[in-house]
Motif scaffolding. Structure first.
Motif, PDB file in Angstrom:
ATOM      1  N   GLY A 204     -32.714 -13.402  20.984  1.00 54.08           N
ATOM      2  CA  GLY A 204     -32.370 -14.673  20.355  1.00 54.08           C
ATOM      3  C   GLY A 204     -31.977 -14.526  18.901  1.00 54.08           C
ATOM      4  N   LEU A 205     -31.460 -15.627  18.366  1.00 58.19           N
ATOM      5  CA  LEU A 205     -30.983 -15.651  16.989  1.00 58.19           C
ATOM      6  C   LEU A 205     -31.861 -16.562  16.141  1.00 58.19           C
ATOM      7  N   ALA A 206     -31.989 -16.194  14.884  1.00 59.77           N
ATOM      8  CA  ALA A 206     -32.706 -17.032  13.921  1.00 59.77           C
ATOM      9  C   ALA A 206     -31.684 -17.923  13.224  1.00 59.77           C
ATOM     10  N   ALA A 207     -31.835 -19.237  13.386  1.00 62.15           N
ATOM     11  CA  ALA A 207     -30.831 -20.176  12.889  1.00 62.15           C
ATOM     12  C   ALA A 207     -31.434 -21.188  11.929  1.00 62.15           C
ATOM     13  N   VAL A 208     -30.636 -21.605  10.966  1.00 62.03           N
ATOM     14  CA  VAL A 208     -30.997 -22.709  10.076  1.00 62.03           C
ATOM     15  C   VAL A 208     -29.816 -23.662  10.004  1.00 62.03           C
ATOM     16  N   THR A 209     -30.105 -24.898   9.649  1.00 65.18           N
ATOM     17  CA  THR A 209     -29.063 -25.921   9.545  1.00 65.18           C
ATOM     18  C   THR A 209     -29.143 -26.598   8.192  1.00 65.18           C
ATOM     19  N   LEU A 210     -28.012 -26.773   7.572  1.00 66.70           N
ATOM     20  CA  LEU A 210     -27.903 -27.570   6.356  1.00 66.70           C
ATOM     21  C   LEU A 210     -27.515 -28.980   6.792  1.00 66.70           C
ATOM     22  N   ALA A 211     -28.368 -29.958   6.493  1.00 68.15           N
ATOM     23  CA  ALA A 211     -28.154 -31.313   6.985  1.00 68.15           C
ATOM     24  C   ALA A 211     -28.419 -32.335   5.892  1.00 68.15           C
ATOM     25  N   MET A 212     -27.852 -33.509   6.098  1.00 67.16           N
ATOM     26  CA  MET A 212     -27.948 -34.582   5.114  1.00 67.16           C
ATOM     27  C   MET A 212     -28.420 -35.857   5.805  1.00 67.16           C
ATOM     28  N   SER A 213     -29.150 -36.672   5.093  1.00 67.53           N
ATOM     29  CA  SER A 213     -29.522 -37.984   5.601  1.00 67.53           C
ATOM     30  C   SER A 213     -28.265 -38.767   5.945  1.00 67.53           C
ATOM     31  N   THR A 214     -28.208 -39.344   7.133  1.00 66.63           N
ATOM     32  CA  THR A 214     -27.038 -40.129   7.525  1.00 66.63           C
ATOM     33  C   THR A 214     -26.858 -41.335   6.606  1.00 66.63           C
ATOM     34  N   ALA A 215     -27.942 -41.894   6.122  1.00 68.65           N
ATOM     35  CA  ALA A 215     -27.835 -43.018   5.182  1.00 68.65           C
ATOM     36  C   ALA A 215     -27.127 -42.582   3.908  1.00 68.65           C
ATOM     37  N   THR A 216     -27.469 -41.397   3.420  1.00 65.32           N
ATOM     38  CA  THR A 216     -26.782 -40.859   2.240  1.00 65.32           C
ATOM     39  C   THR A 216     -25.326 -40.576   2.558  1.00 65.32           C
ATOM     40  N   TRP A 217     -25.084 -39.932   3.708  1.00 63.20           N
ATOM     41  CA  TRP A 217     -23.721 -39.580   4.121  1.00 63.20           C
ATOM     42  C   TRP A 217     -22.847 -40.819   4.266  1.00 63.20           C
ATOM     43  N   ASP A 218     -23.370 -41.843   4.922  1.00 64.74           N
ATOM     44  CA  ASP A 218     -22.592 -43.061   5.134  1.00 64.74           C
ATOM     45  C   ASP A 218     -22.341 -43.822   3.834  1.00 64.74           C
ATOM     46  N   GLY A 219     -23.115 -43.527   2.814  1.00 64.46           N
ATOM     47  CA  GLY A 219     -22.927 -44.188   1.524  1.00 64.46           C
ATOM     48  C   GLY A 219     -21.772 -43.629   0.715  1.00 64.46           C
ATOM     49  N   PHE A 220     -21.231 -42.481   1.153  1.00 69.26           N
ATOM     50  CA  PHE A 220     -20.096 -41.886   0.462  1.00 69.26           C
ATOM     51  C   PHE A 220     -18.789 -42.473   0.983  1.00 69.26           C
ATOM     52  N   PRO A 221     -17.820 -42.696   0.130  1.00 75.90           N
ATOM     53  CA  PRO A 221     -16.498 -43.123   0.599  1.00 75.90           C
ATOM     54  C   PRO A 221     -15.817 -41.983   1.350  1.00 75.90           C
ATOM     55  N   PRO A 222     -14.788 -42.293   2.123  1.00 80.85           N
ATOM     56  CA  PRO A 222     -14.145 -41.270   2.952  1.00 80.85           C
ATOM     57  C   PRO A 222     -13.649 -40.053   2.183  1.00 80.85           C
ATOM     58  N   ASP A 223     -13.137 -40.257   0.956  1.00 80.24           N
ATOM     59  CA  ASP A 223     -12.613 -39.099   0.225  1.00 80.24           C
ATOM     60  C   ASP A 223     -13.735 -38.140  -0.170  1.00 80.24           C
ATOM     61  N   ILE A 224     -14.907 -38.676  -0.481  1.00 78.19           N
ATOM     62  CA  ILE A 224     -16.046 -37.821  -0.814  1.00 78.19           C
ATOM     63  C   ILE A 224     -16.540 -37.094   0.435  1.00 78.19           C
ATOM     64  N   GLN A 225     -16.613 -37.790   1.561  1.00 77.01           N
ATOM     65  CA  GLN A 225     -17.021 -37.147   2.804  1.00 77.01           C
ATOM     66  C   GLN A 225     -16.069 -35.998   3.155  1.00 77.01           C
TER      67      GLN A 225
END
Length: 310
Positions: A204-225
């Motif tokens: 198996g592989l050791a994996a990590v994920t970089l993730a963001m709160s969806t509330a924070t993500w949705d608060g950005f305008p499309p150009d920032i996303q």
């Protein structure tokens, strides 16, 4: 994760810099490494709950119940790319596609990218552990879950330890072997207490994920996303450049301190029954919960094999 860890220096800090640059300074970060704010096991909950805006964490440790399908990359017995860049690209494709739709975004967390930080190896305090006969009677540290099934099926006893506890456990001989990536073994100086480390285990592989709160993500305008997505892709590419051949470099650097050994095809094949038992248990457990585990498993097998050049 200490600030000197290669994930911090080669991924987290460059990602933040890329985001800030590509957003013209409209997005900046307050970075707290090394568990200053939240322990690793609590990072997913902290992102989901808005305690932090973004974090990097291993789903199998921080969210095994909430993100069960994301543990597919940790399953043993799947031929995966040897290089971190190729494996990370395959994982990110699965993560931003099926896994994001199935279990991340519905729970208020938006993944940015996925990283493979190493292929699990056998780190032994004594002589090399090769075929299944060598496993019998050993106390082996897995990472919980399906690897514990492999250990028991192979005739060993499974021990649950945090990564930070492996050094002392090997030193005090409370475990015989740890299933740990070679890259992580070097970060935690396990060569000081181990005599041998495998180089081609399929555990198996050791994996990590970089993730963001969806509330924070949705608060950005499309150009920032859009800029953040571009920054994430650029950071992943930079990570690949920085870590290409990392395990080979570690082997060269530490070769006079520890025996790096290669398993034969017969050694790998002898573990096949234990490995397939773990795969079947993972699929069965999650299918019983109404999750498309077989579908996700098959998709990951195809992606991993394609990235490995099969």
């Amino acid at each position: 994760m200490p600030p000197t860890h290669f994930l911090a220096t080669d991924l987290i800090v460059p990602w933040q810099e890329e985001v800030t640059e590509r957003t013209g300074g409209r997005v900046t970060f307050d970075y707290y490494p090394g568990g200053q704010l939240v322990e690793t096991s609590e990072l997913y909950a902290a992102v989901q709950g808005g305690v932090v805006d973004a974090a990097i964490f291993p789903p199998t440790v921080a969210a095994p119940v909430d993100l069960p399908l994301s543990g597919v990359v940790a399953l043993p017995g799947i031929q995966a790319p040897a290089g971190l860049p190729e494996a990370s690209a395959a994982y990110t494709g699965l993560l931003l596609g099926s896994l994001a739709e199935l279990e991340w975004e519905p729970k208020g967390v938006t993944p940015m990218l996925g990283l493979i930080v190493g292929q699990n190896q056998l780190v032994n305090r004594g002589a090399p552990v090769r075929g299944i006969d060598d496993w019998r009677g050993l106390t082996v540290r897995g990472s919980g879950g399906m690897l514990d099934i492999v250990i028991v099926e192979a005739g060993g006893a499974a021990a649950t330890l945090a990564t930070t506890e492996i050094y002392e456990a090997l030193q005090r001989r409370t475990i015989d072997t740890s299933i740990t990536s070679g890259e992580t073994a070097a970060q935690y100086k396990l060569e000081e207490v181990a005599e041998s480390i495998s180089v081609n285990s399929q555990l198996g592989l050791a994996a990590v994920t970089l993730a963001m709160s969806t509330a924070t993500w949705d608060g950005f305008p499309p150009d920032i996303q859009h800029a953040i997505r571009e920054a994430s892709a650029a950071a992943l590419e930079r990570f690949g450049e920085a870590t290409a051949g990392l395990f080979d470099s570690i082997r060269e650097q530490l070769g006079d301190q520890v025996d790096f050994y290669t398993l034969t095809a017969e050694d790998v094949e002898s573990l096949h029954p234990a490995v397939t038992a773990a795969q079947a248990a993972w699929i069965s457990e999650h299918e019983a919960q109404g999750l498309p585990a077989q579908e996700v498993f098959d998709e990951w097998v195809r992606a991993a094999r394609a990235a490995a050049g099969e």
